[in-house]
Design a protein around this motif. Structure first.
Motif, PDB file in Angstrom:
ATOM      1  N   GLN A  21     -29.752  -6.500  65.038  1.00 53.66           N
ATOM      2  CA  GLN A  21     -30.630  -7.091  65.730  1.00 53.66           C
ATOM      3  C   GLN A  21     -31.324  -7.982  65.013  1.00 53.66           C
ATOM      4  N   GLU A  22     -30.852  -8.806  63.946  1.00 53.78           N
ATOM      5  CA  GLU A  22     -31.597  -9.660  63.199  1.00 53.78           C
ATOM      6  C   GLU A  22     -31.671 -11.024  63.782  1.00 53.78           C
ATOM      7  N   GLY A  23     -32.630 -11.281  64.329  1.00 57.29           N
ATOM      8  CA  GLY A  23     -32.982 -12.624  65.120  1.00 57.29           C
ATOM      9  C   GLY A  23     -32.375 -12.902  66.191  1.00 57.29           C
ATOM     10  N   ALA A  24     -31.586 -12.247  66.839  1.00 56.94           N
ATOM     11  CA  ALA A  24     -30.838 -12.409  68.064  1.00 56.94           C
ATOM     12  C   ALA A  24     -32.050 -12.339  69.192  1.00 56.94           C
ATOM     13  N   ALA A  25     -31.913 -13.703  70.093  1.00 54.92           N
ATOM     14  CA  ALA A  25     -32.729 -13.707  71.284  1.00 54.92           C
ATOM     15  C   ALA A  25     -32.205 -14.173  72.452  1.00 54.92           C
ATOM     16  N   LEU A  26     -32.636 -13.970  73.612  1.00 54.25           N
ATOM     17  CA  LEU A  26     -32.350 -14.224  74.918  1.00 54.25           C
ATOM     18  C   LEU A  26     -33.239 -14.675  75.578  1.00 54.25           C
ATOM     19  N   THR A  27     -33.177 -15.963  76.413  1.00 54.33           N
ATOM     20  CA  THR A  27     -34.043 -16.270  77.244  1.00 54.33           C
ATOM     21  C   THR A  27     -33.225 -16.531  78.525  1.00 54.33           C
ATOM     22  N   ALA A  28     -34.108 -16.374  79.585  1.00 51.14           N
ATOM     23  CA  ALA A  28     -33.343 -16.327  80.841  1.00 51.14           C
ATOM     24  C   ALA A  28     -34.380 -17.038  81.986  1.00 51.14           C
ATOM     25  N   GLY A  96     -41.450 -10.893  80.261  1.00 54.48           N
ATOM     26  CA  GLY A  96     -40.883 -11.656  81.705  1.00 54.48           C
ATOM     27  C   GLY A  96     -42.197 -11.348  82.622  1.00 54.48           C
ATOM     28  N   ARG A  97     -41.650 -11.617  83.867  1.00 55.53           N
ATOM     29  CA  ARG A  97     -42.372 -11.436  85.152  1.00 55.53           C
ATOM     30  C   ARG A  97     -41.937 -10.591  86.094  1.00 55.53           C
ATOM     31  N   LEU A  98     -42.435  -9.549  86.437  1.00 58.55           N
ATOM     32  CA  LEU A  98     -41.656  -8.685  87.324  1.00 58.55           C
ATOM     33  C   LEU A  98     -42.045  -9.319  88.683  1.00 58.55           C
ATOM     34  N   LEU A  99     -40.866  -9.436  89.519  1.00 54.55           N
ATOM     35  CA  LEU A  99     -40.819 -10.001  90.817  1.00 54.55           C
ATOM     36  C   LEU A  99     -41.696 -11.418  90.726  1.00 54.55           C
ATOM     37  N   ASP A 100     -41.494 -12.070  89.672  1.00 56.28           N
ATOM     38  CA  ASP A 100     -42.007 -13.562  89.600  1.00 56.28           C
ATOM     39  C   ASP A 100     -43.539 -13.525  89.629  1.00 56.28           C
ATOM     40  N   LEU A 101     -43.986 -12.117  89.523  1.00 56.84           N
ATOM     41  CA  LEU A 101     -45.631 -12.278  89.485  1.00 56.84           C
ATOM     42  C   LEU A 101     -46.341 -11.833  88.510  1.00 56.84           C
ATOM     43  N   LEU A 102     -46.014 -10.513  88.092  1.00 60.98           N
ATOM     44  CA  LEU A 102     -46.986  -9.591  87.252  1.00 60.98           C
ATOM     45  C   LEU A 102     -46.193  -9.681  85.676  1.00 60.98           C
ATOM     46  N   PRO A 103     -46.992 -10.353  84.799  1.00 62.49           N
ATOM     47  CA  PRO A 103     -46.377 -10.275  83.356  1.00 62.49           C
ATOM     48  C   PRO A 103     -46.301  -8.914  82.645  1.00 62.49           C
ATOM     49  N   VAL A 104     -45.158  -8.676  82.065  1.00 59.00           N
ATOM     50  CA  VAL A 104     -44.908  -7.543  81.488  1.00 59.00           C
ATOM     51  C   VAL A 104     -44.503  -7.812  80.231  1.00 59.00           C
ATOM     52  N   VAL A 105     -44.806  -6.945  79.151  1.00 58.26           N
ATOM     53  CA  VAL A 105     -44.193  -6.866  77.951  1.00 58.26           C
ATOM     54  C   VAL A 105     -43.845  -5.541  77.527  1.00 58.26           C
ATOM     55  N   PRO A 122     -33.741   1.712  91.316  1.00 59.10           N
ATOM     56  CA  PRO A 122     -32.357   1.369  91.641  1.00 59.10           C
ATOM     57  C   PRO A 122     -32.349  -0.245  91.499  1.00 59.10           C
ATOM     58  N   TRP A 123     -33.267  -0.842  91.434  1.00 61.26           N
ATOM     59  CA  TRP A 123     -33.306  -2.514  91.349  1.00 61.26           C
ATOM     60  C   TRP A 123     -34.705  -2.778  90.652  1.00 61.26           C
ATOM     61  N   MET A 124     -34.285  -3.975  89.921  1.00 60.02           N
ATOM     62  CA  MET A 124     -35.566  -4.755  89.107  1.00 60.02           C
ATOM     63  C   MET A 124     -35.269  -6.238  89.096  1.00 60.02           C
ATOM     64  N   GLU A 125     -36.221  -6.890  89.217  1.00 59.72           N
ATOM     65  CA  GLU A 125     -35.836  -8.529  88.891  1.00 59.72           C
ATOM     66  C   GLU A 125     -37.108  -8.856  87.971  1.00 59.72           C
ATOM     67  N   LEU A 126     -36.524  -9.643  86.941  1.00 68.61           N
ATOM     68  CA  LEU A 126     -37.669 -10.587  85.884  1.00 68.61           C
ATOM     69  C   LEU A 126     -37.478 -11.906  85.808  1.00 68.61           C
ATOM     70  N   THR A 127     -38.358 -12.630  85.612  1.00 66.90           N
ATOM     71  CA  THR A 127     -38.323 -14.129  85.524  1.00 66.90           C
ATOM     72  C   THR A 127     -38.876 -14.415  84.331  1.00 66.90           C
ATOM     73  N   GLU A 128     -38.562 -15.636  84.004  1.00 62.60           N
ATOM     74  CA  GLU A 128     -39.177 -16.025  82.589  1.00 62.60           C
ATOM     75  C   GLU A 128     -38.963 -15.158  81.530  1.00 62.60           C
ATOM     76  N   VAL A 129     -37.613 -14.620  81.462  1.00 62.24           N
ATOM     77  CA  VAL A 129     -37.387 -13.755  80.718  1.00 62.24           C
ATOM     78  C   VAL A 129     -37.186 -14.065  78.942  1.00 62.24           C
TER      79      VAL A 129
END
Length: 153
Positions: A21-28, A96-105, A122-129
Motif C-alpha cells: 500500500q506504499e504510495g499507491a493512489a487513485l483519482t477518478a 469523494g462526493r456521494l451522489l455528487d453532493l455530499l462530501p465523504v471521507v 446494493p448500489w453507491m456512486e461517488l464523484t471526485e474520488v
C-alpha cells in the motif's frame, strides 16, 4: 511488456497474498459500485477501509504507484475501467462526493477521520474520488482508452 515494466515497477501476480500500500493512489471523476460492503478493518497491522463489491465502474481514472527503485513510479490513465467481482479494495483513506453532493471521507479505525461502520448497500456512486494507500484485487478488469507510463529515476 510486463517483463519490461517489472524491472522498474512493483508488479505482483494476481494470486499474490502480499500486497503493498506504499504510495499507491487513485483519482477518478466517477465511481459506481454495485453490491458493495464497506467497513473499517486492520490489514497487516494498519488501519484500512475494506470495500468489497460485485462490480465497480470507474470513469476518468488515474492510478499512480511507486516503482521498485527509488524515484521510479508508474501511472495508468484510463477513460473507463470495469472491474468484475469479487472486487476487494483495502485503502488508508477514501474521499469523494456521494451522489455528487455530499462530501465523504472514509478511513480505517484509529485514524483522525470518523471510523467506517459496516455498511452494505446494493448500489453507491461517488464523484471526485481520491483513494490513497490502497491494494486492489479483482477477478477481471476491462480497461478502455488506456495510457501506461513509467518514470525512471
Amino acid at each position: 511488456m510486463l517483463r519490461c515494466l517489472g524491472t522498474v515497477l512493483r508488479l505482483r501476480p494476481a494470486g499474490s497474498q502480499r500486497a503493498s500500500q506504499e504510495g499507491a493512489a487513485l483519482t477518478a471523476r466517477r465511481m459506481e459500485l454495485q453490491g458493495v460492503r464497506v467497513e473499517g478493518a486492520f490489514h497487516q497491522g494498519a488501519a484500512v477501509v475494506r470495500c468489497r463489491a460485485e462490480r465497480v465502474v470507474v470513469e476518468g481514472a488515474v492510478l499512480r504507484f511507486p516503482g521498485r527503485a527509488a524515484g521510479a513510479s508508474g501511472r495508468v490513465r484510463a477513460s473507463r475501467m470495469v472491474l468484475e467481482g469479487p472486487v476487494e479494495v483495502l485503502a488508508r483513506q477514501v474521499e469523494g462526493r456521494l451522489l455528487d453532493l455530499l462530501p465523504v471521507v472514509l478511513s480505517g479505525p484509529g485514524r483522525g477521520a470518523v471510523p467506517v461502520p459496516a455498511l452494505a448497500v446494493p448500489w453507491m456512486e461517488l464523484t471526485e474520488v481520491r483513494i490513497s494507500g490502497f491494494t486492489l484485487r479483482t477477478e477481471a478488469a476491462h480497461i478502455s482508452r488506456t495510457e501506461v507510463s513509467a518514470a525512471l529515476p
